[in-house]
Design a protein around this motif. Structure first.
Motif, PDB file in Angstrom:
ATOM      1  N   ASP A  21       0.835  -1.194   0.000  1.00  0.00           N
ATOM      2  CA  ASP A  21       0.000   0.000   0.000  1.00  0.00           C
ATOM      3  C   ASP A  21       0.875   1.252   0.000  1.00  0.00           C
ATOM      4  O   ASP A  21       2.105   1.160   0.006  1.00  0.00           O
ATOM      5  CB  ASP A  21      -0.961   0.001   1.200  1.00  0.00           C
ATOM      6  CG  ASP A  21      -0.245  -0.079   2.546  1.00  0.00           C
ATOM      7  OD1 ASP A  21       0.951   0.285   2.636  1.00  0.00           O
ATOM      8  OD2 ASP A  21      -0.889  -0.500   3.529  1.00  0.00           O
ATOM      9  N   ASP A  43      -4.022   2.702   9.556  1.00  0.00           N
ATOM     10  CA  ASP A  43      -4.553   3.746   8.676  1.00  0.00           C
ATOM     11  C   ASP A  43      -4.002   5.137   9.000  1.00  0.00           C
ATOM     12  O   ASP A  43      -4.562   6.142   8.572  1.00  0.00           O
ATOM     13  CB  ASP A  43      -6.076   3.759   8.753  1.00  0.00           C
ATOM     14  CG  ASP A  43      -6.600   4.122  10.133  1.00  0.00           C
ATOM     15  OD1 ASP A  43      -5.814   4.096  11.112  1.00  0.00           O
ATOM     16  OD2 ASP A  43      -7.795   4.445  10.241  1.00  0.00           O
ATOM     17  N   HIS A  44      -2.894   5.204   9.752  1.00  0.00           N
ATOM     18  CA  HIS A  44      -2.388   6.510  10.200  1.00  0.00           C
ATOM     19  C   HIS A  44      -0.859   6.514  10.174  1.00  0.00           C
ATOM     20  O   HIS A  44      -0.211   5.740  10.871  1.00  0.00           O
ATOM     21  CB  HIS A  44      -2.900   6.783  11.611  1.00  0.00           C
ATOM     22  CG  HIS A  44      -2.625   8.162  12.096  1.00  0.00           C
ATOM     23  ND1 HIS A  44      -2.812   8.533  13.400  1.00  0.00           N
ATOM     24  CD2 HIS A  44      -2.177   9.291  11.480  1.00  0.00           C
ATOM     25  CE1 HIS A  44      -2.500   9.799  13.567  1.00  0.00           C
ATOM     26  NE2 HIS A  44      -2.104  10.285  12.411  1.00  0.00           N
ATOM     27  N   GLN A  77      -5.835   4.622  -2.877  1.00  0.00           N
ATOM     28  CA  GLN A  77      -6.197   4.968  -1.513  1.00  0.00           C
ATOM     29  C   GLN A  77      -6.476   6.470  -1.450  1.00  0.00           C
ATOM     30  O   GLN A  77      -5.947   7.244  -2.245  1.00  0.00           O
ATOM     31  CB  GLN A  77      -5.063   4.615  -0.546  1.00  0.00           C
ATOM     32  CG  GLN A  77      -4.811   3.121  -0.445  1.00  0.00           C
ATOM     33  CD  GLN A  77      -3.659   2.806   0.491  1.00  0.00           C
ATOM     34  OE1 GLN A  77      -2.520   3.164   0.233  1.00  0.00           O
ATOM     35  NE2 GLN A  77      -3.981   2.133   1.584  1.00  0.00           N
ATOM     36  N   ALA A 119      -6.874   9.792   1.478  1.00  0.00           N
ATOM     37  CA  ALA A 119      -6.485  10.140   2.838  1.00  0.00           C
ATOM     38  C   ALA A 119      -6.738  11.603   3.117  1.00  0.00           C
ATOM     39  O   ALA A 119      -6.810  12.427   2.203  1.00  0.00           O
ATOM     40  CB  ALA A 119      -4.996   9.831   3.047  1.00  0.00           C
ATOM     41  N   ARG A 148      -3.983  10.274   7.285  1.00  0.00           N
ATOM     42  CA  ARG A 148      -4.977   9.322   7.798  1.00  0.00           C
ATOM     43  C   ARG A 148      -5.811   8.820   6.611  1.00  0.00           C
ATOM     44  O   ARG A 148      -6.474   9.617   5.938  1.00  0.00           O
ATOM     45  CB  ARG A 148      -5.891   9.972   8.818  1.00  0.00           C
ATOM     46  CG  ARG A 148      -5.180  10.368  10.092  1.00  0.00           C
ATOM     47  CD  ARG A 148      -6.150  11.087  11.026  1.00  0.00           C
ATOM     48  NE  ARG A 148      -5.447  11.685  12.137  1.00  0.00           N
ATOM     49  CZ  ARG A 148      -5.400  11.157  13.348  1.00  0.00           C
ATOM     50  NH1 ARG A 148      -6.019  10.031  13.598  1.00  0.00           N
ATOM     51  NH2 ARG A 148      -4.739  11.771  14.313  1.00  0.00           N
ATOM     52  N   LEU A 149      -5.742   7.519   6.390  1.00  0.00           N
ATOM     53  CA  LEU A 149      -6.526   6.928   5.309  1.00  0.00           C
ATOM     54  C   LEU A 149      -8.006   7.120   5.580  1.00  0.00           C
ATOM     55  O   LEU A 149      -8.461   7.057   6.732  1.00  0.00           O
ATOM     56  CB  LEU A 149      -6.207   5.439   5.159  1.00  0.00           C
ATOM     57  CG  LEU A 149      -4.781   5.100   4.748  1.00  0.00           C
ATOM     58  CD1 LEU A 149      -4.604   3.578   4.668  1.00  0.00           C
ATOM     59  CD2 LEU A 149      -4.410   5.746   3.418  1.00  0.00           C
TER      60      LEU A 149
END
Length: 180
Positions: free
Chosen positions: A91, A127-128, A156, A158, A177-178
């Motif tokens: 990712d 996610d951060h 993605q 964010a 942050r996603l």
């Protein structure tokens, strides 16, 4: 700075504005070498800033937006020309975490005189991610664009917040942050 950055900025500008416009803008930019850049050369960052400012003056697109667009452009350039760096990355966070410990290590081997920016990362949650960018060059917006493009590359999205870091100059902390 490595000449490939200059060559790619000019390619992006030509695709966006046309070759004639870029020739005119480069002529007005008062560049030390009249806009003749090679991929293997080294040039002062001040020349890159002059080009961005001249393109901004011509197009009425802010220098910040131009730098971000250029960050997007460069990610595509890196994917095309250095696909091995992207292989095996699950990712965008894995990719961003690999910049200093993997990519810049290889760049330093090829170009020992290169003055590379520093990217420190800290993953706070899946996610951060916090990424601190430090560079002697005023290219925070370019870095921001590369982060955005990296997220796009991995499909993605964010929320990206920025906080200035007191030292060194041009250091910025990106709080990424996603989002769903």
């Amino acid at each position: 700075m490595r000449g490939t950055i200059f060559v790619e900025l000019i390619k992006m500008a030509e695709e966006t504005f046309g070759e004639d416009v870029v020739d005119e803008v480069l002529e007005k930019a008062d560049l030390d070498n009249d806009g003749a850049f090679t991929t293997v050369g080294n040039y002062p960052c001040s020349e890159l800033v002059k080009i961005v400012m001249a393109l901004s003056a011509h197009s009425s697109i802010s220098p910040e937006v131009l730098q971000r667009k250029f960050g997007h452009w460069m990610i595509n350039h890196f994917v095309e020309n250095f696909p091995a760096f992207f292989e095996g990355k699950a990712d965008s966070f894995a990719m961003l975490e690999s910049v200093d410990g993997e990519i810049h290590v290889e760049v330093a081997k090829l170009y020992p005189d290169a003055e590379l920016p520093v990217f420190e990362t800290k993953r706070l949650a899946p996610d951060h991610l916090i990424m601190t960018y430090s560079s002697p060059r005023p290219l925070v917006e370019f870095c921001h664009g590369m982060i955005e493009a990296c997220l796009d590359l991995f499909s993605q999205s964010a929320d990206i917040q920025r906080m200035a870091v007191p030292t060194p100059a041009n250091a910025t902390r990106f709080d990424i942050r996603l989002t769903a």
